[in-house]
Scaffold this motif. Structure first.
Motif, short mmCIF file in Angstrom:
data_model
loop_
_atom_site.label_atom_id
_atom_site.label_comp_id
_atom_site.label_asym_id
_atom_site.label_seq_id
_atom_site.Cartn_x
_atom_site.Cartn_y
_atom_site.Cartn_z
N ILE A 41 0.90 -1.16 0.00
CA ILE A 41 0.00 0.00 0.00
C ILE A 41 0.93 1.20 0.00
CG2 ILE A 41 -1.77 1.29 1.25
CD1 ILE A 41 -2.55 -1.31 2.64
N VAL A 42 1.01 1.90 -1.09
CA VAL A 42 1.96 3.00 -1.23
C VAL A 42 1.21 4.32 -1.14
CG1 VAL A 42 3.73 4.03 -2.70
CG2 VAL A 42 3.43 1.57 -2.68
N TYR A 43 1.69 5.20 -0.29
CA TYR A 43 1.03 6.51 -0.16
C TYR A 43 2.09 7.58 0.00
CZ TYR A 43 1.97 6.36 4.87
OH TYR A 43 2.58 6.31 6.10
N GLU A 44 1.70 8.82 -0.21
CA GLU A 44 2.65 9.93 -0.16
C GLU A 44 2.64 10.54 1.23
OE1 GLU A 44 3.88 13.86 -2.77
OE2 GLU A 44 1.92 12.94 -3.07
N ARG A 45 3.75 10.37 1.94
CA ARG A 45 3.86 10.94 3.28
C ARG A 45 4.12 12.45 3.18
NH1 ARG A 45 7.12 8.09 7.95
NH2 ARG A 45 5.10 7.14 8.17
N THR A 46 5.06 12.83 2.37
CA THR A 46 5.33 14.24 2.09
C THR A 46 5.47 14.35 0.58
OG1 THR A 46 7.72 13.95 2.23
CG2 THR A 46 6.60 14.56 4.26
N PRO A 47 5.34 15.55 0.02
CA PRO A 47 5.52 15.66 -1.43
C PRO A 47 6.83 15.03 -1.87
CG PRO A 47 4.70 17.71 -0.53
CD PRO A 47 5.03 16.82 0.65
N SER A 81 -12.23 -0.48 -8.34
CA SER A 81 -11.17 -0.14 -7.41
C SER A 81 -11.69 -0.03 -5.97
CB SER A 81 -10.47 1.16 -7.81
OG SER A 81 -11.38 2.23 -7.80
N TYR A 82 -10.74 -0.09 -5.04
CA TYR A 82 -11.04 0.06 -3.61
C TYR A 82 -10.25 1.23 -3.07
CZ TYR A 82 -13.31 -4.50 -3.50
OH TYR A 82 -14.16 -5.55 -3.71
N ILE A 94 -4.06 7.02 2.63
CA ILE A 94 -5.14 6.85 1.65
C ILE A 94 -4.51 6.34 0.37
CG2 ILE A 94 -6.97 7.97 0.34
CD1 ILE A 94 -7.07 10.09 2.59
N ASP A 95 -5.04 5.23 -0.14
CA ASP A 95 -4.54 4.69 -1.39
C ASP A 95 -5.71 4.10 -2.15
OD1 ASP A 95 -2.78 3.99 -3.37
OD2 ASP A 95 -1.86 2.32 -2.30
N VAL A 96 -5.62 4.11 -3.46
CA VAL A 96 -6.64 3.50 -4.31
C VAL A 96 -6.02 2.28 -4.96
CG1 VAL A 96 -8.17 3.82 -6.27
CG2 VAL A 96 -7.72 5.74 -4.74
N LEU A 97 -6.61 1.11 -4.70
CA LEU A 97 -6.12 -0.14 -5.24
C LEU A 97 -7.12 -0.69 -6.24
CD1 LEU A 97 -5.02 -1.89 -1.92
CD2 LEU A 97 -3.60 -0.54 -3.46
N SER A 98 -6.61 -1.18 -7.36
CA SER A 98 -7.50 -1.87 -8.30
C SER A 98 -8.05 -3.11 -7.61
CB SER A 98 -6.74 -2.25 -9.57
OG SER A 98 -5.80 -3.28 -9.26
N TYR A 102 -6.15 -5.22 -4.71
CA TYR A 102 -6.78 -5.41 -3.40
C TYR A 102 -6.88 -6.91 -3.08
CZ TYR A 102 -10.07 -5.14 0.46
OH TYR A 102 -10.68 -5.28 1.69
N ALA A 103 -7.24 -7.72 -4.08
CA ALA A 103 -7.31 -9.16 -3.87
C ALA A 103 -5.93 -9.72 -3.52
CB ALA A 103 -7.86 -9.85 -5.11
N ARG A 104 -4.89 -9.22 -4.19
CA ARG A 104 -3.52 -9.66 -3.88
C ARG A 104 -3.12 -9.23 -2.47
NH1 ARG A 104 -3.05 -8.57 -9.37
NH2 ARG A 104 -2.44 -10.40 -10.53
N LEU A 105 -3.53 -8.05 -2.06
CA LEU A 105 -3.23 -7.58 -0.70
C LEU A 105 -3.85 -8.52 0.33
CD1 LEU A 105 -2.28 -5.48 1.40
CD2 LEU A 105 -4.45 -4.30 1.02
N ARG A 106 -5.12 -8.89 0.13
CA ARG A 106 -5.79 -9.81 1.06
C ARG A 106 -5.09 -11.17 1.07
NH1 ARG A 106 -8.60 -7.07 4.59
NH2 ARG A 106 -9.34 -9.11 5.21
N ALA A 107 -4.68 -11.66 -0.10
CA ALA A 107 -3.97 -12.93 -0.17
C ALA A 107 -2.61 -12.82 0.52
CB ALA A 107 -3.80 -13.36 -1.63
#
Length: 141
Positions: A41-47, A81-82, A94-98, A102-107
């Motif tokens: 899950i990749v998100y931007e902490r700072t610019p 997407s999720y 906050i991240d948007v996963l296809s 998302y299925a791969r993340l759960r697995a």
């Protein structure tokens, strides 16, 4: 950051048609019994600074329950997407996963759970072949 002694590190990747697909999950076990699970899950902490979510699983906790503490909401967004909303170190994630990611993340969470539950070999081994032999012996009882 204090020095931590690493007992083992494993990575779980997903493959399609023989090719690695997307980022994997990194599971790091420390000698003090804690386990760090780095999720894709990749998100931007700072610019201009993008990071992966890292869960610290304490002895006696499960990966799933630790992820549950991180996760605030998951919303399905048509068409495919999720939206993942969580909190890490007091900061929103906050991240948007296809749907596929998302299925791969759960697995990956399930695979992480199984890996963390396994006991590490007690004696050091001199080679990968020796390590595989120890693991096969453990699996066969």
């Amino acid at each position: 950051m204090a020095h931590r002694h690493i007992a083992s590190r494993e990575e779980v990747f997903f493959f399609e048609n023989g090719q690695q697909f997307g980022n994997g999950v990194v599971i790091t076990r420390f000698e003090n019994g804690n386990v760090q699970v780095q999720l894709p899950i990749v998100y931007e902490r700072t610019p201009s600074q993008w990071i992966n979510v890292k869960l610290m699983v304490r002895p006696g906790d499960s990966v799933t329950s630790t992820f549950g503490k991180f996760l605030d909401t998951v919303e399905f967004e048509p068409e495919d997407s999720y939206i993942i909303v969580g909190t890490e170190e007091g900061k929103p994630v906050i991240d948007v996963l296809s749907t596929e990611r998302y299925a791969r993340l759960r697995a990956a969470l399930g695979a992480s759970e199984r890996i963390v539950a396994e006991q590490l070999p007690e004696a050091p081994t001199s080679s990968n072949g020796d390590l595989l032999k120890v693991l096969k012996e453990r699996a066969n009882g």
